[in-house]
Structures are given as structure tokens and as C-alpha cells.
Scaffold this active site. Sequence first.
Site, PDB file in Angstrom:
ATOM      1  N   ASP A   1      -2.548 -10.656   2.415  1.00 11.84           N
ATOM      2  CA  ASP A   1      -1.454 -10.125   1.603  1.00 11.84           C
ATOM      3  C   ASP A   1      -0.126 -10.589   2.177  1.00 11.84           C
ATOM      4  OD1 ASP A   1      -3.239  -8.748   0.071  1.00 11.84           O
ATOM      5  OD2 ASP A   1      -2.541  -6.750   0.622  1.00 11.84           O
TER       6      ASP A   1
ATOM      7  N   LYS B   1      -1.939  -9.507  -8.087  1.00 14.42           N
ATOM      8  CA  LYS B   1      -2.635  -8.326  -8.612  1.00 14.42           C
ATOM      9  C   LYS B   1      -2.075  -7.858  -9.946  1.00 14.42           C
ATOM     10  CE  LYS B   1      -3.579  -6.228  -4.056  1.00 14.42           C
ATOM     11  NZ  LYS B   1      -5.036  -6.331  -3.932  1.00 14.42           N
TER      12      LYS B   1
ATOM     13  N   GLY C   1      -4.669  -0.080   2.739  1.00 16.45           N
ATOM     14  CA  GLY C   1      -3.455   0.467   3.333  1.00 16.45           C
ATOM     15  C   GLY C   1      -3.700   1.536   4.374  1.00 16.45           C
TER      16      GLY C   1
ATOM     17  N   ARG D   1     -22.238  -1.546   2.757  1.00 21.41           N
ATOM     18  CA  ARG D   1     -23.622  -1.127   3.023  1.00 21.41           C
ATOM     19  C   ARG D   1     -24.319  -0.662   1.749  1.00 21.41           C
ATOM     20  NH1 ARG D   1     -25.835  -0.901   8.013  1.00 21.41           N
ATOM     21  NH2 ARG D   1     -24.450  -0.792   9.815  1.00 21.41           N
TER      22      ARG D   1
ATOM     23  N   GLY E   1      -8.822  -1.942   4.608  1.00 18.94           N
ATOM     24  CA  GLY E   1      -8.852  -1.251   5.894  1.00 18.94           C
ATOM     25  C   GLY E   1      -9.161  -2.135   7.085  1.00 18.94           C
TER      26      GLY E   1
ATOM     27  N   GLY F   1      -5.049  -6.933   4.111  1.00 18.27           N
ATOM     28  CA  GLY F   1      -3.829  -6.552   3.404  1.00 18.27           C
ATOM     29  C   GLY F   1      -2.744  -6.220   4.392  1.00 18.27           C
ATOM     30  N   SER F   2      -2.604  -4.935   4.651  1.00 15.95           N
ATOM     31  CA  SER F   2      -1.540  -4.469   5.528  1.00 15.95           C
ATOM     32  C   SER F   2      -1.799  -4.836   6.980  1.00 15.95           C
ATOM     33  CB  SER F   2      -1.427  -2.949   5.384  1.00 15.95           C
ATOM     34  OG  SER F   2      -1.594  -2.582   4.020  1.00 15.95           O
TER      35      SER F   2
END
Lengths: 297, 201
Positions: free
Chosen positions: A27, A84, A156, A168, A217, A238-239
Site C-alpha cells: 500500500d 481500491k 490496519g 487456514r 495485518g 498495507g499499513s
Amino acid sequence: MHEVKDKERGLVNRGLARMLKGGVIMDVTTPEQARIAEESGAVAVMALERIPADIRQLGGVARMSDPGVIRAIQQAVSIPVMAKVRIGHFVEARVLEALHVDYIDESEVLTPADEEHHIDKRQFRVPFVCGCRDLGEAARRIAEGASMIRTKGEAGTGNVVEAVRHMRVLMRQIRELCSLRADEAAAFARQIGAPLDVLLEIRELGALPVVNFAAGGIATPADAALMMQLGADGVFVGSGIFKSADPARRARAVVEAVAHCDDPAWVARVSEDLGEAMPGLEVRTLQEAQRLAGRGW
Amino acid sequence: MVGILALQGDVAEHAACMSRLGGAVREVRTPRDCDGIDGLILPGGESTAMRRLIASAGLREPVRGLLAQGMPVWGTCAGVVLLAEDGVWPCPGLKVERNAYGPQPFSSVVRAETGLHEVETELVFIRAPRILEAPAGARVLCRAGGDITALRWEAVLLTTFHPELVEQSPFPGHFLDMVRSRAGIRSSSCRGPSAACRPGS
């Protein structure tokens, strides 16, 4: 020589995702960040106005990014640029298609525009990637024309627990499907709310017919290698990169950890002295409305 | 033994393709993996990412050494970029423009004849590079829209498209023949059970 029409669009669009395998998609919110990502070895960037951690903090309605931001990032790098759109917002998708982005993410990170219908992605020339939490959701998105899947995780948060859960579940359900007799597939399809024809194809292949990345995450090189070992074809970060103390260094380390995910010594070496990771959030403390993965169906 | 550079990209597709043709494959991630390979496939992927990973894995020199000895190499799409004059393992005179046809909406499938087979073949172009200049003495194997899209020069095979993504393409078989004839030369040059002839095997 002549161009082959529609039928082969899937080959090209699913094919681009195949070229991204074993790679990291990052990102970015500015051309400078995009260049850092490219130089660090990202296989693509996701052009955003705000990264998920900030969307989470800011609240309100999160929408498609300003086309100016996307254009600036397209001009800054030579690797694929993704962007997005809100779930169901097919006009935002047409806008991104007109901008010639390389991939559209119909994403739960933005506020959904339609709580019933996802975009009919088969009507587009540009490819789509969509999030899923399980096989049923993945199969529904594939039936709608998604050329690539990613598990949702919880964007995030800097907490990998939901990404692990979703990967999983997805992999276990694929194994379960493959263990069934052919005449048991229909009942399984009904049970998980998946289109039977897509499930039969998955059963035949022993795998999804499209590439599947992990998202939501991932904050460390070890997180990334974990998702690869659980069966991801690559990862979205992402973050995790640009909310950390030393983004360029962490970006390079995550790229290395994905490429050498089965080599613990390699992951150890690249994980040294990275500085602070992004601050994490305990997912159990999030209220239902703050959970992004529940968006879409 | 066909090595496949396995740092990033569509490695599994190339491996499946070689296996279907009966070729043994090995994924190459470290210098040690280069021991005993008779050819190397550079898969599709992002050349910028691969360049970084090749450097950090220390693969540049060992592979350069093998190529200098005439080991066959096949670059597909991003792999062509790695073999360009300004690439990681430069072919003299090969000029390549990255992502020359524009972003993904301009990626396409075309059918064209090749110099390997009488039947037309599907060529899958995905954000493909363009060969601007071929090495001197190269044999052009395929053209599409006026551009050279496949060529053979010495032990180098280049395709700017993805034969590994379609079921019937003459290119994987052609490369496997190159590798097998090279492996044959290597083993026939062995006199007796000399370990030095087959390093790493």
C-alpha cells in the site's frame, strides 16, 4: 495475426496475478512511497489516499482514492498499480478502468456501496482481486469474475491473527472438498453457499483456479513467511510498511522473507534491526462495526 | 536437470510445463541450487523485484559463469528483461523496452506462426517487454504486430510472451531439446566415473 477476444481475457487477467506470485504488494499513498516500494522489490503497489490504519482511525465513509493520487503514482513507477473501489460500486470501477490501473481491488477496507451485490466483474476488461474469509466467499467472487483472490485478514491492525484464521479455513475447506466423492459436492456447495460449477473446477484442480494472496495485518517478515507457509501465493502489506519506523528497510526484509519463506535462517537475518513495527491492535477489542472483514458476504 | 529461477514469478507454471514434457526440474534460489543444472528458465514476474532478489541471493556470478560455459537459458517476459544488454546477465546487442505495450488493459492474446511449428500458436502477452534490437546473428522465431517476440541466439531462447500458460506451445519442448543436447554433450565428455565432470551431482 489477430487478437483473440473475450474468451482469452481470463487467461491474461488471471495470468497477471500468476506473475505476481512469490511477491509482495504494498500500500502506498504518495509517489515517493511508491518509488520506495518499487526499489525495495515490491511486485506491485496499491495506490491509496489513506492506508487502512488511518482509515480505521479517521472513521467516516472511505471511498475510492482521488484519481490525481492514482495518476501520480502510475507515473512514478513501472510495476503494476492497483487501486481500491467500494464493494458494489461499479462506477468507481469504471473510473479506475478509464485510468488504466492494472488491477482493481473490490475491497472491504473501503465502506461498502452495496450491501447486497458485488460488482459483476465479468463485464470489465481490467482484472479484479477480491477478499474472502472462506471457500464459499472465494468461490462466489470467482463466479462473479474475480481474477485473483486474497484472504481478508483484518486490515490496519498490524495483527496477523485474522489473516491466519482466514487462510487456514480456506485451505482446510479446499482439502475437504477434494476429499469428497463427486456426488457429495452439491451438498457441500449448498452448505458453504458456493456455486457448484466453481467448486467442481476447484475439486478437479485440487486448488483455486486463481492466485490467492494473504492480506490484512501482516507487519513483519516472519508474518509474511508464515502466510506463505500456510499456502498463500504472495502477500499484501498495507499499513505494515509505511507505519513502521524504517519503511524502506522493512519493505526489503518482507520481500526477502517471502522469497525465502522456507529458510528460517534467511528470515532471521533479514529481520535484524528493523526498528519498530507498526503499533498493533488486539482484534478482540474491536467492536463489530470496526471489523472490516465482515463487510461483503 | 532444468533449473528454474524461483525467487518470484510463475515458477510453478514453468515447472508443470517441463514435468509434462518429462523434464526433471529444480527450483533455484541460492548458488548451491545451481550445481548440476543443465539449463535455466527465467520465469515471468516483475523484473525489478527479481533483480533485487538475484543480487541479495548471490546468484549473479554463479549463473553468469554457467552461461559463459554455454548453458542454455530461456527468458520469458521478465526473463527477457534480465537478459537484456543492461540486465543482470546481458546478451550483447539485446535491447529491450520494459512493459512496452502499456498497462494491463492492453495485455492480450494473439495467434501467430512461429519458426518452430507449422501450426499457429497462442501467444499470451502480459504487460510484455518489446525487443528493440536483437543480438547479431539471432534467429527470429516469431513476430507479432511487427515486433520480434521470440528469438534464438546461441544457447539463449527468448519469448516476450508466456508459452508456459498455454497447453500447446512448441517453445517448452524446444528449450528442453536444447537442455538435453547440452546435457548429452556434458555427459559424453566424461571419461570414466570422474566426479569433476558433474559438479554437485
